[in-house]
Design an enzyme around this catalytic site. Sequence first.
Site, PDB file in Angstrom:
ATOM      1  N   ARG A 181      -0.080  17.911  17.486  1.00  0.00           N
ATOM      2  CA  ARG A 181      -0.882  16.703  17.727  1.00  0.00           C
ATOM      3  C   ARG A 181      -0.113  15.745  18.638  1.00  0.00           C
ATOM      4  NH1 ARG A 181      -3.575  12.867  13.057  1.00  0.00           N
ATOM      5  NH2 ARG A 181      -1.434  12.630  12.344  1.00  0.00           N
ATOM      6  N   ASP A 467       1.748   6.619   6.369  1.00  0.00           N
ATOM      7  CA  ASP A 467       2.068   6.864   7.776  1.00  0.00           C
ATOM      8  C   ASP A 467       1.405   5.788   8.624  1.00  0.00           C
ATOM      9  OD1 ASP A 467      -0.587   7.551   8.004  1.00  0.00           O
ATOM     10  OD2 ASP A 467      -0.238   9.670   8.416  1.00  0.00           O
TER      11      ASP A 467
HETATM   12  C1  LIG Z   1      -3.189   9.971   8.046  1.00  0.00           C
HETATM   13  C2  LIG Z   1      -2.527  11.172   8.622  1.00  0.00           C
HETATM   14  O1  LIG Z   1      -2.409  11.274   9.806  1.00  0.00           O
HETATM   15  S1  LIG Z   1      -1.906  12.337   7.584  1.00  0.00           S
HETATM   16  C3  LIG Z   1      -0.865  13.321   8.622  1.00  0.00           C
HETATM   17  C4  LIG Z   1       0.366  12.637   8.978  1.00  0.00           C
HETATM   18  N1  LIG Z   1       1.239  12.437   7.847  1.00  0.00           N
HETATM   19  C5  LIG Z   1       2.049  13.425   7.442  1.00  0.00           C
HETATM   20  O2  LIG Z   1       2.074  14.457   8.077  1.00  0.00           O
HETATM   21  C6  LIG Z   1       2.894  13.232   6.229  1.00  0.00           C
HETATM   22  C7  LIG Z   1       3.695  14.469   5.946  1.00  0.00           C
HETATM   23  N2  LIG Z   1       4.480  14.347   4.732  1.00  0.00           N
HETATM   24  C8  LIG Z   1       5.700  13.827   4.700  1.00  0.00           C
HETATM   25  O3  LIG Z   1       6.174  13.327   5.711  1.00  0.00           O
HETATM   26  C9  LIG Z   1       6.458  13.862   3.408  1.00  0.00           C
HETATM   27  O4  LIG Z   1       5.879  14.765   2.525  1.00  0.00           O
HETATM   28  C10 LIG Z   1       6.547  12.508   2.703  1.00  0.00           C
HETATM   29  C11 LIG Z   1       7.252  11.523   3.595  1.00  0.00           C
HETATM   30  C12 LIG Z   1       5.173  11.978   2.374  1.00  0.00           C
HETATM   31  C13 LIG Z   1       7.319  12.691   1.401  1.00  0.00           C
HETATM   32  O5  LIG Z   1       8.582  13.104   1.764  1.00  0.00           O
HETATM   33  P1  LIG Z   1       9.774  13.321   0.700  1.00  0.00           P
HETATM   34  O6  LIG Z   1       9.688  12.299  -0.356  1.00  0.00           O
HETATM   35  O7  LIG Z   1      11.011  13.435   1.483  1.00  0.00           O
HETATM   36  O8  LIG Z   1       9.417  14.697   0.074  1.00  0.00           O
HETATM   37  P2  LIG Z   1      10.290  15.478  -0.987  1.00  0.00           P
HETATM   38  O9  LIG Z   1      11.620  14.868  -1.178  1.00  0.00           O
HETATM   39  O10 LIG Z   1       9.457  15.673  -2.195  1.00  0.00           O
HETATM   40  O11 LIG Z   1      10.444  16.853  -0.218  1.00  0.00           O
HETATM   41  C14 LIG Z   1      10.792  18.045  -0.877  1.00  0.00           C
HETATM   42  C15 LIG Z   1      10.929  19.115   0.140  1.00  0.00           C
HETATM   43  O12 LIG Z   1       9.681  19.321   0.776  1.00  0.00           O
HETATM   44  C16 LIG Z   1       9.820  19.170   2.181  1.00  0.00           C
HETATM   45  N3  LIG Z   1       8.624  18.529   2.698  1.00  0.00           N
HETATM   46  C17 LIG Z   1       7.996  17.431   2.236  1.00  0.00           C
HETATM   47  N4  LIG Z   1       6.898  17.191   2.968  1.00  0.00           N
HETATM   48  C18 LIG Z   1       6.845  18.166   3.899  1.00  0.00           C
HETATM   49  C19 LIG Z   1       5.920  18.447   4.948  1.00  0.00           C
HETATM   50  N5  LIG Z   1       4.852  17.688   5.143  1.00  0.00           N
HETATM   51  N6  LIG Z   1       6.170  19.513   5.718  1.00  0.00           N
HETATM   52  C20 LIG Z   1       7.247  20.299   5.495  1.00  0.00           C
HETATM   53  N7  LIG Z   1       8.149  20.083   4.520  1.00  0.00           N
HETATM   54  C21 LIG Z   1       7.939  19.008   3.733  1.00  0.00           C
HETATM   55  C22 LIG Z   1      11.032  18.311   2.363  1.00  0.00           C
HETATM   56  O13 LIG Z   1      11.573  18.515   3.659  1.00  0.00           O
HETATM   57  C23 LIG Z   1      11.921  18.786   1.244  1.00  0.00           C
HETATM   58  O14 LIG Z   1      12.507  19.993   1.661  1.00  0.00           O
HETATM   59  P3  LIG Z   1      13.918  20.524   1.039  1.00  0.00           P
HETATM   60  O15 LIG Z   1      13.695  20.677  -0.430  1.00  0.00           O
HETATM   61  O16 LIG Z   1      14.145  21.811   1.729  1.00  0.00           O
HETATM   62  O17 LIG Z   1      14.930  19.482   1.360  1.00  0.00           O
HETATM   63  O1  LIG Z   2      -4.917  11.438  11.091  1.00  0.00           O
HETATM   64  C1  LIG Z   2      -5.494  11.389  10.058  1.00  0.00           C
HETATM   65  C2  LIG Z   2      -5.969  10.183   9.471  1.00  0.00           C
HETATM   66  O2  LIG Z   2      -6.496  10.226   8.349  1.00  0.00           O
HETATM   67  O3  LIG Z   2      -5.814   9.142  10.122  1.00  0.00           O
HETATM   68 MG   LIG Z   3      -4.955   9.489  12.097  1.00  0.00          MG
END
Ligand SMILES: CC(=O)SCCNC(=O)CCNC(=O)[C@H](O)C(C)(C)COP(=O)(O)OP(=O)(O)OC[C@H]1O[C@@H](n2cnc3c(N)ncnc32)[C@H](O)[C@@H]1OP(=O)(O)O
Ligand SMILES: O=CC(=O)O
Ligand SMILES: [Mg+2]
EC number: 2.3.3.9
Length: 621
Positions: A181, A467
Amino acid sequence: MMSVGVVPPSMARSVGVAYDVPEGVEIRGRYEEEFARILTRDALQFVAELQREFRNRIKYAMECRGEAQRKYNAGMLPCFDPATKYVRDTDWVCAPVPPAVADRKVEITGPVERKMIINALNSGAKVFMADFEDALSPSWENLMKGQVNLKDAVDRTISFHDRTRNRMYKLDNQTAKLFVRPRGWHLQEAHVLIDGEPATGCLVDFGLYFYHNQANFRATQGAGHGPFFYLPKMEHSREANIWNCVFERAEEVAGIPKGSIRATVLIETLPAVFQMDEILYELRDHSVGLNCGRWDYIFSYVKTFQGHPDRLLPDRVQVGMAQHFMRSYSELLIRTCHRRGVHAMGGMAAQIPIRDDPVANEAAMELVRKDKLREVRAGHDGTWAAHPGLIPAIMEVFTSNMGHTPHQIQTMKREDAATITEDDLLQRPTGVRTMEGLRLNTRVGIQYVAAWLTGTGSVPLYNLMEDAATAEISRVQNWQWLKYGAVLDGDGVGVKVTLDLFGRVVEEEMARIEREVGGEKFRSGKYKEACKIFTKQCTAPTLDNFLTLDAYNYIVVIHPKQYVGSTRDVSLCASAGLRHLHGLLMDEKTELLTGANMGACSMEQCMIFESNNLANGSKSG
Ligand SMILES: CC(=O)SCCNC(=O)CCNC(=O)[C@H](O)C(C)(C)COP(=O)(O)OP(=O)(O)OC[C@H]1O[C@@H](n2cnc3c(N)ncnc32)[C@H](O)[C@@H]1OP(=O)(O)O
Ligand SMILES: O=CC(=O)O
Ligand SMILES: [Mg+2]
């Protein structure tokens, strides 16, 4: 490797330490050898050609957004466009779905960070959407490292050594399909100048990724198709038309068949819900569906209705998919996609696993399951997961309701949704506005901006994923309540939101944040700067278009640090800077611009200040 218009080496100019750039391109970001693997002359030439070909159309599309907003501010409501009724009423379908991405039941999303990319690709999800957008703070370091990481991922050479845990991360044999994206049209890339102007951020993200990965991707992941993209924050089909032309140009330059590139468009602005057929039509050779970007959609509802005091939102937590306007949007999206033969993707539930509290964790998982059950029963073909820990539960909901069919495009036509009207899509959300809502918005908004300023674009806060999109809701909701003096339910007593009240709330919530994160982290973090940025935007007389446009000014780091400009440069710099230095931010901005970490105020920073102020539509110009 793809080759583009040939630039004789004699015309190349080295800027800074060693980037080798084509004519008219300047790189003002820090030099790093691994970045130079991405910022090759030919790749930059490709980006520059896209920029030159499309910049005027992008500018025009952004002006049209402004024009539409002015009409909404004058009382008009978004609606279906009578001029494109024939597109909505006639029968046509998009190009067939590529087999490689027929099954998209669960898509994990996350920033383009190295360890997370590996974890996401190994997560068991069908797709990983690697994010340069809502989940990423677009600093030069994050963007360039993201490109390096994605190239290594597509090459399957990516690895990561977590030294503290002495753990090695590598790709499994079976991995999720990669979608990327890029940023939205409105964001510029201050570190890449093309013909003296900052490049369009998404053309940099798209161009560099496509240039380096298209051939390998099509051979190894896409079974002849790809690369695959998600396209954010569009407001009108004319913007989809620009993307379609960008794709066609890229395919032509790469010498690959038209329709190789495929993209899913996020319907995440209120104006875009009235343009879904038109958007798919523009991208019909390149489409793989639409997605309900619910968080930006809520933000856009407030933004679109910023001039309508009769449309104040209830507390953020109450604006869920059960609200009539949200349900109507997702059902019409499903009907539209399936009628046109493409995927209708669901959105992101904000809950994430709660490690230290099994009861709370189970409650959060139950909310996710419920949300996903609603989606699959409504006809969505797949959905998003924010965290790997959610994937098994989400997969289970989708597979147990869909069986082993890859999607529901043919089986859930949702013809009943054809009756959804403009009134349904615009129906006012119901619920209460509370002091706790104002406090939570403030606490979350400030902490999110603090993280963003230090390079993190998605964070866990109070057991939810936050986010850029969710933080925007907090910001615009505070702004709306302040602007129109919303009356909050404060323990049964009506309390009007005023500047005085908000000032007190900010002070108290900052104290609470300090208690929660601890004094040391509070002092070494960017909480005070974040508070100023967030507060300024919540109290601005006119609504800034995007939180991240202003905040971006704080993360631009120009190299070389000292810019020796002409007298004209200096005066432009001074005027742009001065216009920006006002109100609450005066001290902070001066400090940030002259601080050791930022280097001197450069010409480019000033140009970015200037253009971001214009793009925000409020302060200068
Ligand atoms: C409105 C929108 O646009 S939604 C789309 C955009 N937003 C996103 O993509 C959010 C993605 N998610 C994240 O960034 C994270 O999950 C967070 C920030 C919400 C939480 O993060 P943390 O609290 O660090 O997660 P946590 O400590 O439970 O992570 C555990 C493990 O999972 C992994 N992990 C957590 N989320 C993700 C993810 N989305 N992708 C890959 N790995 C992940 C961590 O890297 C960690 O790995 P490790 O055990 O090997 O070290
Ligand atoms: O990108 C996704 C959203 O919900 O905003
Ligand atoms: Mg969005």
